[in-house]
Design a protein around this motif. Structure first.
Motif, mmCIF file in Angstrom:
data_model
loop_
_atom_site.group_PDB
_atom_site.id
_atom_site.type_symbol
_atom_site.label_atom_id
_atom_site.label_comp_id
_atom_site.label_asym_id
_atom_site.label_seq_id
_atom_site.Cartn_x
_atom_site.Cartn_y
_atom_site.Cartn_z
ATOM 1 N N ASN A 286 112.494 103.743 34.167
ATOM 2 C CA ASN A 286 111.607 104.646 33.360
ATOM 3 C C ASN A 286 110.392 104.417 34.701
ATOM 4 N N ALA A 287 110.527 104.046 35.689
ATOM 5 C CA ALA A 287 109.625 103.900 36.661
ATOM 6 C C ALA A 287 108.628 105.041 37.029
ATOM 7 N N ASP A 288 109.208 106.305 36.914
ATOM 8 C CA ASP A 288 108.696 107.464 37.472
ATOM 9 C C ASP A 288 107.443 107.832 36.609
ATOM 10 N N ILE A 289 107.709 107.573 35.171
ATOM 11 C CA ILE A 289 106.827 108.121 34.174
ATOM 12 C C ILE A 289 105.649 106.756 34.085
ATOM 13 N N LEU A 290 106.343 105.628 34.273
ATOM 14 C CA LEU A 290 105.234 104.637 34.021
ATOM 15 C C LEU A 290 104.294 104.582 35.109
ATOM 16 N N VAL A 291 104.736 104.901 36.573
ATOM 17 C CA VAL A 291 103.896 105.109 37.336
ATOM 18 C C VAL A 291 103.048 106.322 37.299
ATOM 19 N N MET A 292 103.398 107.250 36.820
ATOM 20 C CA MET A 292 102.647 108.465 36.695
ATOM 21 C C MET A 292 101.433 108.310 35.686
ATOM 22 N N LEU A 293 101.803 107.640 34.633
ATOM 23 C CA LEU A 293 100.655 107.267 33.619
ATOM 24 C C LEU A 293 99.657 106.152 34.107
ATOM 25 N N ILE A 294 100.274 105.187 34.911
ATOM 26 C CA ILE A 294 99.133 104.300 35.463
ATOM 27 C C ILE A 294 98.141 105.012 36.634
ATOM 28 N N MET A 295 98.678 106.067 37.152
ATOM 29 C CA MET A 295 98.055 106.783 38.046
ATOM 30 C C MET A 295 97.050 107.621 37.538
ATOM 31 N N ALA A 296 97.367 108.307 36.201
ATOM 32 C CA ALA A 296 96.707 109.184 35.296
ATOM 33 C C ALA A 296 95.334 108.384 34.919
ATOM 34 N N VAL A 297 95.596 106.992 34.452
ATOM 35 C CA VAL A 297 94.512 106.216 33.812
ATOM 36 C C VAL A 297 93.729 105.849 34.869
ATOM 37 N N LEU A 298 94.243 105.291 36.177
ATOM 38 C CA LEU A 298 93.296 105.207 37.226
ATOM 39 C C LEU A 298 92.529 106.327 37.865
ATOM 40 N N SER A 299 93.075 107.258 37.756
ATOM 41 C CA SER A 299 92.483 108.671 38.228
ATOM 42 C C SER A 299 91.249 109.017 37.318
ATOM 43 N N LEU A 300 91.580 108.905 35.827
ATOM 44 C CA LEU A 300 90.601 108.994 34.938
ATOM 45 C C LEU A 300 89.304 108.078 34.960
ATOM 46 N N ALA A 301 89.670 106.647 35.197
ATOM 47 C CA ALA A 301 88.699 105.652 35.499
ATOM 48 C C ALA A 301 87.817 106.093 36.513
ATOM 49 N N PHE A 302 88.343 106.572 37.882
ATOM 50 C CA PHE A 302 87.607 107.118 38.865
ATOM 51 C C PHE A 302 86.497 108.215 38.730
ATOM 52 N N VAL A 303 87.164 109.140 37.906
ATOM 53 C CA VAL A 303 86.271 109.967 37.598
ATOM 54 C C VAL A 303 85.015 109.537 36.642
ATOM 55 N N CYS A 304 85.307 108.773 35.680
ATOM 56 C CA CYS A 304 84.477 108.241 34.874
ATOM 57 C C CYS A 304 83.491 106.961 35.378
ATOM 58 N N VAL A 305 83.717 106.846 36.708
ATOM 59 C CA VAL A 305 82.525 105.412 37.309
ATOM 60 C C VAL A 305 81.122 105.767 37.021
ATOM 61 N N PRO A 306 80.795 106.877 36.959
ATOM 62 C CA PRO A 306 79.150 107.223 36.865
ATOM 63 C C PRO A 306 78.880 106.823 35.308
ATOM 64 N N PHE A 307 79.777 107.005 34.409
ATOM 65 C CA PHE A 307 79.439 106.791 33.067
ATOM 66 C C PHE A 307 79.847 105.177 32.493
ATOM 67 N N ILE A 308 80.364 104.362 33.372
ATOM 68 C CA ILE A 308 80.950 103.292 32.843
ATOM 69 C C ILE A 308 79.948 102.258 33.051
ATOM 70 N N PRO A 309 79.125 101.574 32.142
ATOM 71 C CA PRO A 309 78.189 100.603 32.354
ATOM 72 C C PRO A 309 78.833 99.224 33.042
ATOM 73 N N GLY A 310 77.829 98.782 33.894
ATOM 74 C CA GLY A 310 78.512 97.782 34.759
ATOM 75 C C GLY A 310 78.879 98.415 36.133
ATOM 76 N N VAL A 311 79.902 98.925 35.858
ATOM 77 C CA VAL A 311 80.778 99.547 37.074
ATOM 78 C C VAL A 311 79.711 100.292 37.873
ATOM 79 N N ARG A 312 79.090 101.442 37.074
ATOM 80 C CA ARG A 312 78.229 102.275 37.820
ATOM 81 C C ARG A 312 76.773 101.494 38.562
ATOM 82 N N SER A 313 76.537 100.140 38.154
ATOM 83 C CA SER A 313 75.776 99.324 38.836
ATOM 84 C C SER A 313 76.128 98.768 40.045
ATOM 85 N N ILE A 314 77.190 98.525 40.266
ATOM 86 C CA ILE A 314 78.020 97.844 41.439
ATOM 87 C C ILE A 314 77.128 98.140 42.833
ATOM 88 N N PRO A 315 76.865 99.606 43.157
ATOM 89 C CA PRO A 315 76.272 99.669 44.375
ATOM 90 C C PRO A 315 74.675 99.084 44.387
#
Length: 337
Positions: A286-315
């Motif tokens: 089931n590698a294809d769907i597992l990798v797809m889900l991981i990339m979806a989560v990572l992409s969503l996390a990247f989009v939400c960086v300005p709204f995640i406390p702590g992460v947005r303060s790293i700069p």
């Protein structure tokens, strides 16, 4: 100028140029730039471009690896190939890849139905004219029970499987299978095979003539764009894998990023391809769907960086941007700048 035009244009603060002038040949510079770019393009194309490989065809496969073709065709006839057992979008013989309760293939259903027995073997054989022996063999096969069909196919496939295994292990091939290198014909010596040998011999001849490539196209238009069936048929055999291994495209070296030859290909896919090289995805069905889900989560996390406390303060904690834009910040600190 009207008052409205003056308002829209605004105040003109430009001043007449008081410096010196120098002659400038714009046409000359354009010609030189075009020439340099042309030379560089030609050189880089010669040195760095990927080779233009010719596409594989079923006709090429059946001539180059006739025994492998017949073995794959027998599995298609038996409904035992990877395509026949794949599931959606081709059939209902499996649920497809899934992750926990997520069954995307099953939910989307069969959108491109393929019955490998009929569409890869029986239907193409029916297009062969003036061959009563073949048509009699097809009628005998279709009149038999499912158990009898399976028994015939397995009896014919077993010697071919032994032949393929011997080829892979570089051992002497069994005497039950003989391949004529001159005519590219295959003879299988086995009992209890029914009409299967006649059908496979005719299918091999049809494939070598190029007729099977045309029979498997789903569109009857002049310009063909749907090569799903020919590609699936070839994927169930060994030709594409052999070419992929030769060009380092099996995934062990570069993964999805590699192009034909030794070129790394699409570098922007490195993060996606990375997961296929590590466990548990490397060996998962089931590698294809597992990798797809991981990339979806990572992409969503990247989009939400300005709204995640702590992460947005790293700069602010690690001011790398101030090093990059040091001249700008230095100018901001200068009085009167």
């Amino acid at each position: 100028m009207s008052r409205l035009g003056a308002i829209l244009r605004g105040k003109d603060d430009t001043r007449p140029w008081a410096g010196s002038y120098a002659p400038y040949d714009l046409v000359k510079e354009a010609v030189i730039a075009t020439g340099v770019i042309t030379v560089l393009s030609v050189l880089l194309t010669i040195l760095l471009s990927s080779p233009d490989e010719k596409p594989s065809t079923i006709a090429q496969w059946s001539r180059q690896l006739p025994a492998n073709f017949v073995a794959a065709a027998t599995k298609e006839l038996n409904g035992a190939s990877d395509t026949a057992e794949y599931g959606p979008p081709y059939n209902h013989n499996a649920d497809g890849q899934h992750a926990a309760f997520i069954y995307l293939q099953k939910w989307l259903g069969v959108s491109h139905p393929i019955n490998t027995t009929n569409e890869f073997v029986i239907d193409p054989l029916r297009t062969i004219p003036n061959d009563p022996t073949l048509q009699s063999a097809i009628a005998q096969y279709e009149a038999a029970s499912e158990a009898q069909k399976k028994e015939w196919g397995e009896a014919y496939f077993k010697p071919l499987e032994e032949y393929e295994t011997a080829q892979e292990e570089e051992k002497p091939p069994p005497k039950t299978v003989s391949v004529n290198e001159a005519t590219h014909s295959v003879i299988v010596q086995a009992s209890g095979t029914g009409p299967v040998p006649t059908m496979m011999s005719s299918l091999l001849a049809l494939a070598q003539s190029g007729g099977l490539d045309g029979s498997l196209l789903t569109s009857r238009q002049f310009f063909q764009s749907d090569y799903t069936k020919p590609l699936l048929f070839m994927a169930d055999g060994g030709l594409l894998e052999e070419r992929a291994e030769k060009d380092h495209l099996l995934g062990g070296q570069w993964g999805m990023m590699n192009e034909t030859g030794s070129y790394p290909g699409q570098a922007w896919l490195w993060l996606y391809a990375l997961w296929y090289q590590v466990e548990p995805f490397k060996e998962s069905d089931n590698a294809d769907i597992l990798v797809m889900l991981i990339m979806a989560v990572l992409s969503l996390a990247f989009v939400c960086v300005p709204f995640i406390p702590g992460v947005r303060s790293i700069p602010r904690w690690i001011p790398v941007h101030r090093l990059i834009w040091r001249e700008h910040y230095r100018a901001q600190q200068t009085p009167g700048s």
